[in-house]
Design a protein around this motif. Structure first.
Motif, PDB file in Angstrom:
ATOM      1  N   TYR A   1       0.858  -1.191   0.000  1.00 19.64           N
ATOM      2  CA  TYR A   1       0.000   0.000   0.000  1.00 19.64           C
ATOM      3  C   TYR A   1       0.885   1.228   0.000  1.00 19.64           C
ATOM      4  O   TYR A   1       2.066   1.177   0.345  1.00 19.64           O
ATOM      5  CB  TYR A   1      -0.974   0.017   1.189  1.00 19.64           C
ATOM      6  CG  TYR A   1      -0.317   0.177   2.539  1.00 19.64           C
ATOM      7  CD1 TYR A   1       0.039   1.445   3.024  1.00 19.64           C
ATOM      8  CD2 TYR A   1      -0.054  -0.928   3.335  1.00 19.64           C
ATOM      9  CE1 TYR A   1       0.639   1.583   4.264  1.00 19.64           C
ATOM     10  CE2 TYR A   1       0.548  -0.792   4.576  1.00 19.64           C
ATOM     11  CZ  TYR A   1       0.890   0.459   5.031  1.00 19.64           C
ATOM     12  OH  TYR A   1       1.488   0.601   6.253  1.00 19.64           O
ATOM     13  N   CYS A   2       0.283   2.328  -0.385  1.00 18.01           N
ATOM     14  CA  CYS A   2       0.998   3.593  -0.526  1.00 18.01           C
ATOM     15  C   CYS A   2       0.020   4.686  -0.108  1.00 18.01           C
ATOM     16  O   CYS A   2      -0.894   5.014  -0.859  1.00 18.01           O
ATOM     17  CB  CYS A   2       1.407   3.703  -2.005  1.00 18.01           C
ATOM     18  SG  CYS A   2       2.142   5.227  -2.524  1.00 18.01           S
ATOM     19  N   LYS A   3       0.174   5.189   1.123  1.00 12.20           N
ATOM     20  CA  LYS A   3      -0.694   6.264   1.616  1.00 12.20           C
ATOM     21  C   LYS A   3      -0.001   7.585   1.304  1.00 12.20           C
ATOM     22  O   LYS A   3       1.071   7.857   1.845  1.00 12.20           O
ATOM     23  CB  LYS A   3      -0.940   6.121   3.110  1.00 12.20           C
ATOM     24  CG  LYS A   3      -1.755   4.904   3.463  1.00 12.20           C
ATOM     25  CD  LYS A   3      -2.005   4.818   4.966  1.00 12.20           C
ATOM     26  CE  LYS A   3      -2.822   3.584   5.283  1.00 12.20           C
ATOM     27  NZ  LYS A   3      -3.115   3.469   6.718  1.00 12.20           N
ATOM     28  N   VAL A   4      -0.619   8.376   0.448  1.00 11.18           N
ATOM     29  CA  VAL A   4       0.003   9.609  -0.028  1.00 11.18           C
ATOM     30  C   VAL A   4      -0.595  10.813   0.673  1.00 11.18           C
ATOM     31  O   VAL A   4      -1.810  10.989   0.707  1.00 11.18           O
ATOM     32  CB  VAL A   4      -0.165   9.740  -1.562  1.00 11.18           C
ATOM     33  CG1 VAL A   4       0.430  11.043  -2.056  1.00 11.18           C
ATOM     34  CG2 VAL A   4       0.460   8.548  -2.265  1.00 11.18           C
ATOM     35  N   ASP A   5       0.286  11.631   1.226  1.00  5.91           N
ATOM     36  CA  ASP A   5      -0.108  12.896   1.837  1.00  5.91           C
ATOM     37  C   ASP A   5       0.889  13.941   1.334  1.00  5.91           C
ATOM     38  O   ASP A   5       2.064  13.896   1.708  1.00  5.91           O
ATOM     39  CB  ASP A   5      -0.070  12.776   3.360  1.00  5.91           C
ATOM     40  CG  ASP A   5      -0.631  14.013   4.061  1.00  5.91           C
ATOM     41  OD1 ASP A   5      -1.115  14.941   3.367  1.00  5.91           O
ATOM     42  OD2 ASP A   5      -0.577  14.056   5.301  1.00  5.91           O
ATOM     43  N   GLY A   6       0.430  14.818   0.453  1.00  9.68           N
ATOM     44  CA  GLY A   6       1.337  15.775  -0.180  1.00  9.68           C
ATOM     45  C   GLY A   6       2.287  15.022  -1.089  1.00  9.68           C
ATOM     46  O   GLY A   6       1.856  14.265  -1.953  1.00  9.68           O
TER      47      GLY A   6
END
Length: 179
Positions: A65-70
């Motif tokens: 998974y890859c949680k992207v924030d900015g």
């Protein structure tokens, strides 16, 4: 009669019963992993400061998974992956400042059943590694998509996100893989 399997507590069951029990347990754990994964991965739709991008979670076919924030991606293995691997006993992580291209192996995870490489979903530079996993690799089994993240990457090519799956597509991918 049918061949029997002797269980340590001296219960005897036929091979057919054992096979049905194993299939049901597998189906249950896959269902629980998918249910848990979809519950944990609902994208938060609050804009990050200094960026027009929204916080979102993406997935790879290999169950990262890859949680992207900015421009920061928090990367780890999914609940589906940890359920398939079983009890995690070791996690190998890169060093901060290491750089990876999308689909490069950046580490590995070992369980009592198997060892598996872990791949970068996007290109980037490692900002941080989760040192807690060095001492407590089993955290991946209890909190795969939350506390047991592997690395935080500074994303160098945002366009690579479009090649990853969203929560619904990933759930469908897992359902197909489970059959």
């Amino acid at each position: 009669g049918a061949p029997c399997l002797f269980i340590p507590n001296f219960l005897t069951i036929t091979m057919a019963s054992a096979s049905i029990m194993l299939a049901n347990a597998t189906r249950r754990s896959v269902f629980q992993a998918m249910r848990s994964s979809s519950r944990l991965s609902t994208a938060v739709t609050s804009p990050s400061f200094g960026s027009a991008r929204f916080m979102a979670t993406y997935y790879t076919p290999a169950h990262e998974y890859c949680k992207v924030d900015g421009n920061v991606a928090t990367v780890g293995i999914t609940d589906f992956a940890q359920a398939a691997l079983g009890d995690i006993v070791f996690v190998d992580l890169p060093e901060p400042d290491d750089e990876f291209e999308a689909k490069d192996s950046f580490g590995s995870v070992e369980s009592v059943k198997a060892a598996s490489d872990v791949y970068a979903p996007v290109s980037g530079k490692v900002l941080e590694v989760n040192e807690a996993l060095t001492d407590e690799p089993a955290l991946v089994n209890t909190s795969a998509e939350d506390e047991a993240w592997f690395i935080k990457l500074e994303i160098t090519d945002e366009s690579e996100l479009s090649g990853l799956m969203g929560a619904d597509a990933y759930k469908e991918h897992c359902e197909k893989e489970a059959h």
